[in-house]
Design an enzyme around this catalytic site. Structure first.
Site, PDB file in Angstrom:
ATOM      1  CE  LYS A 180     -30.799 -17.928  72.731  1.00 18.78           C
ATOM      2  NZ  LYS A 180     -31.107 -18.268  74.138  1.00 18.78           N
ATOM      3  NE  ARG A 198     -31.388 -24.386  71.931  1.00 19.50           N
ATOM      4  CZ  ARG A 198     -32.332 -23.450  71.814  1.00 19.50           C
ATOM      5  NH1 ARG A 198     -32.404 -22.686  70.783  1.00 19.50           N
ATOM      6  NH2 ARG A 198     -33.181 -23.286  72.784  1.00 19.50           N
ATOM      7  NE  ARG A 208     -39.011 -16.705  77.677  1.00 14.83           N
ATOM      8  CZ  ARG A 208     -37.886 -17.031  77.033  1.00 14.83           C
ATOM      9  NH1 ARG A 208     -37.017 -16.096  76.689  1.00 14.83           N
ATOM     10  NH2 ARG A 208     -37.621 -18.284  76.773  1.00 14.83           N
ATOM     11  NE  ARG A 259     -40.791 -20.952  74.951  1.00 13.38           N
ATOM     12  CZ  ARG A 259     -39.531 -20.781  74.546  1.00 13.38           C
ATOM     13  NH1 ARG A 259     -39.125 -19.588  74.130  1.00 13.38           N
ATOM     14  NH2 ARG A 259     -38.688 -21.774  74.556  1.00 13.38           N
ATOM     15  NE  ARG A 302     -36.323 -23.981  77.323  1.00 12.26           N
ATOM     16  CZ  ARG A 302     -36.998 -22.860  77.605  1.00 12.26           C
ATOM     17  NH1 ARG A 302     -37.980 -22.890  78.490  1.00 12.26           N
ATOM     18  NH2 ARG A 302     -36.681 -21.737  77.019  1.00 12.26           N
TER      19      ARG A 302
HETATM   20  P1  AMP Z   1     -36.027 -21.538  72.014  1.00  9.40           P
HETATM   21  O1  AMP Z   1     -37.254 -20.759  71.702  1.00  9.40           O
HETATM   22  O2  AMP Z   1     -34.828 -21.055  71.257  1.00  9.40           O
HETATM   23  O3  AMP Z   1     -35.777 -21.646  73.499  1.00  9.40           O
HETATM   24  O4  AMP Z   1     -36.287 -23.029  71.491  1.00  9.40           O
HETATM   25  C1  AMP Z   1     -37.350 -23.817  72.011  1.00  9.40           C
HETATM   26  C2  AMP Z   1     -37.085 -25.296  71.768  1.00  9.40           C
HETATM   27  O5  AMP Z   1     -36.997 -25.550  70.357  1.00  9.40           O
HETATM   28  C3  AMP Z   1     -35.782 -25.821  72.341  1.00  9.40           C
HETATM   29  O6  AMP Z   1     -35.883 -26.161  73.727  1.00  9.40           O
HETATM   30  C4  AMP Z   1     -35.553 -27.038  71.442  1.00  9.40           C
HETATM   31  O7  AMP Z   1     -36.415 -28.099  71.791  1.00  9.40           O
HETATM   32  C5  AMP Z   1     -36.006 -26.531  70.079  1.00  9.40           C
HETATM   33  N1  AMP Z   1     -34.896 -25.864  69.334  1.00  9.40           N
HETATM   34  C6  AMP Z   1     -34.820 -24.545  68.973  1.00  9.40           C
HETATM   35  N2  AMP Z   1     -33.691 -24.293  68.297  1.00  9.40           N
HETATM   36  C7  AMP Z   1     -33.010 -25.473  68.238  1.00  9.40           C
HETATM   37  C8  AMP Z   1     -31.757 -25.866  67.681  1.00  9.40           C
HETATM   38  N3  AMP Z   1     -30.953 -24.987  67.043  1.00  9.40           N
HETATM   39  N4  AMP Z   1     -31.383 -27.169  67.823  1.00  9.40           N
HETATM   40  C9  AMP Z   1     -32.173 -28.078  68.439  1.00  9.40           C
HETATM   41  N5  AMP Z   1     -33.355 -27.768  68.992  1.00  9.40           N
HETATM   42  C10 AMP Z   1     -33.790 -26.482  68.899  1.00  9.40           C
END
Ligand code: AMP
Length: 213
Positions: free
Chosen positions: A13, A88, A127, A160, A171
């Site tokens: 994404k 999400r 990554r 990360r 996740r």
């Molecule tokens: P990402 O970088 O998109 O994988 O997001 C990293 C982490 O941020 C996720 O595993 C969640 O803990 C939190 N997070 C990001 N976007 C959301 C969302 N829209 N709703 C809830 N938690 C989020």
């Protein structure tokens, strides 16, 4: 363009969003990047989000909607936006629909990037992410020129905190249980583009074709 990018963690994404921003000036809005920034800066938001993020759980819908209501009002959104990692959950998708109606905005469509699980697992463990600008690298296929240093901004490139095996597994199950239902949600809304693709270029081609460009 105004798009939602759906897909499991590691589906691409962020990479696709970054490529799309170069096409028409749309901005990438990544709730994950916003939250990581808040954690690094030690703000109230960061303190509230930190534990859930580290475990690979979702942050509360209320916190996320608060962030997005503010973010979508900013001036740079006028050129279009690519929602990366938001919504999400079904409640977030419903709240977004209400918010956009209130703002008089209409999305083009939601793109579901579908990638086989074994590819996802391989990508997430290899990554690396820049702590400064969020640029994404891969130790095998796309390492930074100098190990651990971002080519673009010079800040450290790291794994990360939520990319341990345990957090990755969590996740992926959170994705399957809470986020995958959004594919059906947007299908019902008549605004879904499904793309089976492990290459970001193929995803871009499919998006351009649907936009009629
Ligand atoms: P990402 O970088 O998109 O994988 O997001 C990293 C982490 O941020 C996720 O595993 C969640 O803990 C939190 N997070 C990001 N976007 C959301 C969302 N829209 N709703 C809830 N938690 C989020």
């Amino acid at each position: 363009m105004k798009l939602i990018l759906l897909g499991a963690p590691g589906a691409g994404k962020g990479t696709v969003a970054k490529l799309l921003t170069k096409m028409d000036g749309s901005v990438q809005i990544s709730t994950g990047d916003i939250l990581r920034g808040a954690v690094a800066a030690g703000t109230e938001l960061g303190k509230k989000a930190q534990a859930a993020m580290k475990a690979g759980d979702l942050v509360s819908d209320d916190l996320i909607m608060g962030i997005m209501e503010e973010r979508l009002k900013e001036d740079d959104c006028k050129a279009g936006y690519l929602l990366d990692g938001f919504p999400r959950t079904i409640p977030q998708a419903e709240a977004l629909k209400v918010l956009l109606e209130k703002m008089g905005e209409k999305l083009d469509f939601a793109v579901s990037i579908e990638v086989p699980t074994e590819v996802i697992l391989d990508r997430l463990t290899t990554r690396r992410t820049c702590t400064g600008c969020g640029e994404i690298y891969n130790v095998k296929s796309n390492p930074p020129k100098v190990e651990g240093v971002c080519d673009k901004c010079g800040e450290p490139v790291v794994q990360r905190e939520d990319e341990t095996e345990e957090a990755i597994n969590n996740r992926l199950s959170v994705y399957n249980e809470q986020t995958a239902p959004l594919i059906g949600f947007y299908e019902n809304e008549g605004m879904l583009l499904k793309v089976d693709a492990t290459s970001s270029d193929a995803v871009i081609d499919a998006i351009q074709a649907k936009l009629g460009k």
